[in-house]
Design an enzyme around this catalytic site. Structure first.
Site, PDB file in Angstrom:
ATOM      1  N   GLY A  67     -16.244 -11.381 -26.168  1.00 19.30           N
ATOM      2  CA  GLY A  67     -15.671 -12.725 -26.183  1.00 19.30           C
ATOM      3  C   GLY A  67     -14.232 -12.764 -26.635  1.00 19.30           C
ATOM      4  N   GLY A  68     -13.878 -13.841 -27.254  1.00 18.19           N
ATOM      5  CA  GLY A  68     -12.519 -14.102 -27.681  1.00 18.19           C
ATOM      6  C   GLY A  68     -12.310 -15.606 -27.730  1.00 18.19           C
ATOM      7  CD  GLU A  69     -16.532 -16.883 -27.532  1.00 13.18           C
ATOM      8  OE1 GLU A  69     -16.022 -15.919 -28.183  1.00 13.18           O
ATOM      9  OE2 GLU A  69     -17.657 -16.840 -27.027  1.00 13.18           O
ATOM     10  CB  THR A  98     -17.271 -15.370 -23.470  1.00  9.09           C
ATOM     11  OG1 THR A  98     -18.275 -15.017 -24.395  1.00  9.09           O
ATOM     12  CG2 THR A  98     -17.174 -16.868 -23.365  1.00  9.09           C
ATOM     13  CE1 TYR A 129     -21.628 -14.645 -21.636  1.00  9.28           C
ATOM     14  CE2 TYR A 129     -20.913 -16.880 -22.083  1.00  9.28           C
ATOM     15  CZ  TYR A 129     -21.511 -15.721 -22.499  1.00  9.28           C
ATOM     16  OH  TYR A 129     -21.994 -15.645 -23.773  1.00  9.28           O
ATOM     17  CG  HIS A 194     -25.368 -16.167 -22.363  1.00  5.03           C
ATOM     18  ND1 HIS A 194     -24.981 -15.701 -23.595  1.00  5.03           N
ATOM     19  CD2 HIS A 194     -25.185 -17.515 -22.391  1.00  5.03           C
ATOM     20  CE1 HIS A 194     -24.570 -16.716 -24.336  1.00  5.03           C
ATOM     21  NE2 HIS A 194     -24.684 -17.832 -23.629  1.00  5.03           N
ATOM     22  CG  HIS A 223     -28.441 -14.577 -26.156  1.00  5.77           C
ATOM     23  ND1 HIS A 223     -28.093 -13.405 -26.786  1.00  5.77           N
ATOM     24  CD2 HIS A 223     -27.473 -14.800 -25.218  1.00  5.77           C
ATOM     25  CE1 HIS A 223     -26.960 -12.956 -26.251  1.00  5.77           C
ATOM     26  NE2 HIS A 223     -26.575 -13.772 -25.295  1.00  5.77           N
ATOM     27  CG  ASP A 284     -24.570 -10.090 -27.648  1.00  5.82           C
ATOM     28  OD1 ASP A 284     -23.957  -9.673 -26.647  1.00  5.82           O
ATOM     29  OD2 ASP A 284     -24.576 -11.283 -27.994  1.00  5.82           O
ATOM     30  CB  SER A 288     -17.241 -13.222 -30.329  1.00  8.91           C
ATOM     31  OG  SER A 288     -17.737 -14.070 -29.322  1.00  8.91           O
TER      32      SER A 288
HETATM   33 ZN    ZN Z   1     -24.775 -13.655 -24.215  1.00  5.66          ZN
END
Ligand code: ZN
Length: 383
Positions: A67-69, A98, A129, A194, A223, A284, A288
């Protein structure tokens, strides 16, 4: 090249008792009460007091970062071969997360091939995603047929604000492409899904499967322990023939928000009637995780591959009756979810991906990837 591991307590992942295990190059060739090899140079490893386990199969990792939100300052870092080896993960399945914009399938492919060069049996998923998912050749099925490390697609996001809000027909088309590519290449062509916090949970994939000839296991939701409601849906999904994945990485804030801790989720799902062989555990890793300070979001940290081994250690120490179930969910079950028939088991003909584990202190003593020693303590002697 022959390696004879003597007197190990073998878990295949089911307990076999004390066995000798003979490795011939990259394969396991014998697992027996007593194996004698004479007349040739053979390396003998004394595993007295140690447990011999299949190398872990981690069904969801983000080896080039997930990620990197919240901006570029929060981009999660790449993972190295050593991160997996020290965690006992010999088969990491890599996916984009993501962020499939500043990370590409080409970069993921390069990372997977780097991990392979370092002795791991890394595989990858195309897509990400969003839908339509990214591909290397322009087509999901073509990637599966033409690019060997590609074993499926995903993790495509549903029931999540970061998803492309795919409808049933979009998911059905993706599953059909993965199924065709899998059929032509002799792979399973799995679609890893996801599942976010949205109320719909698994409904979008149930709607996508309805009225089709596609097998239930084409979709592999992850998840599943995000909430108790989702876990109940996942139990039903596995009873209809699918696999469901439980995420081990977590934070206190996730648990407070209703996530079910991985071991508890596994036990609850089995108690509710899910077939244990269709439940898996993933790290995972590289994904993130939010980091809080004084109740405020203070950035992101990266999930680690080591959470699987840490859970296994805890279970060996405090819940030995659950050990084989947990080990299967980290080895044979995820291998079966992806159709990796030579992975996740200690049996003649399987790949020699093995761990030597010391149950007294939870230490990983040795790791073998396709017969090659990747991690060694000073316990070996030549004969
Ligand atoms: Zn996921």
């Amino acid at each position: 090249m022959l390696t004879l591991i003597r007197n190990a307590e073998v878990f295949s992942p089911g307990s076999l008792g004390r066995r000798d295990v003979l490795l011939a190059d990259a394969r396991l060739c014998r697992v027996d009460t007593s194996v004698d090899v004479t007349g040739s140079a053979v390396e003998v490893v004394d595993a007295d007091g140690l447990w011999l386990l299949p190398g872990l199969v981690d069904p969801l990792t983000h080896p080039c970062g997930g990620g990197g939100e919240g901006g570029f300052g929060n981009r999660t870092a790449e993972l190295d071969a050593a991160d997996f080896i020290q965690a006992g993960v010999t088969t990491p399945v890599g996916a984009l997360g993501t962020d499939s914009i500043t990370r590409s399938l080409e970069v993921l492919y390069g990372k997977v091939m780097e991990l392979r060069a370092r002795g791991l049996s890394a595989c990858m998923l195309n897509g990400g995603y969003r839908l339509p998912g990214l591909t290397l050749t322009g087509d999901v099925a073509r990637d599966l047929v033409l690019i060997e490390p590609v074993i499926g697609t995903g993790e495509v996001a549903i029931s999540d604000h970061r998803s492309a809000q795919p409808d049933a027909s979009g998911l059905r088309r993706l599953a059909a492409a993965a199924n065709l590519g899998g059929t032509l290449s002799g792979k399973q062509g799995t679609v890893l899904v996801h599942v976010g916090e949205g109320q719909a949970g698994l409904s979008p994939i149930e709607q996508a499967l309805a009225g089709t000839e596609l097998p239930q296991r084409i979709f592999y939701p992850t998840h599943a322990n995000r909430s108790r409601g989702l876990l109940e849906q996942a139990v039903r999904f596995t009873r209809h023939g699918g696999f469901a994945d439980i995420t081990v990485s977590t934070t206190p804030e996730f648990i407070e928000a209703g996530e079910v801790p991985a071991l508890q989720a596994l036990r609850e799902a089995i108690a509710a009637g899910a077939p244990a062989a269709r439940l898996t555990l993933s790290s995972d890793a590289g994904g993130s995780l939010p980091l809080y300070r004084d109740g405020q979001l203070a950035g992101l940290q990266s999930a680690k591959p080591s959470v699987l081994l840490e859970l296994l250690r805890d279970v060996a120490r405090s819940r030995p009756d659950d050990f084989e179930t947990v080990l299967a969910a980290m080895t044979q079950n995820p291998a079966d979810a992806y159709g990796l028939t030579a992975k996740g088991r200690v049996t003649p003909g399987a790949d020699a991906d093995l761990l030597l584990f010391d149950p007294r202190d939870g230490r990983l003593v040795e790791v073998y990837g396709r017969g090659r020693p990747l991690l060694r303590a000073n316990r070996t002697k030549e004969s």
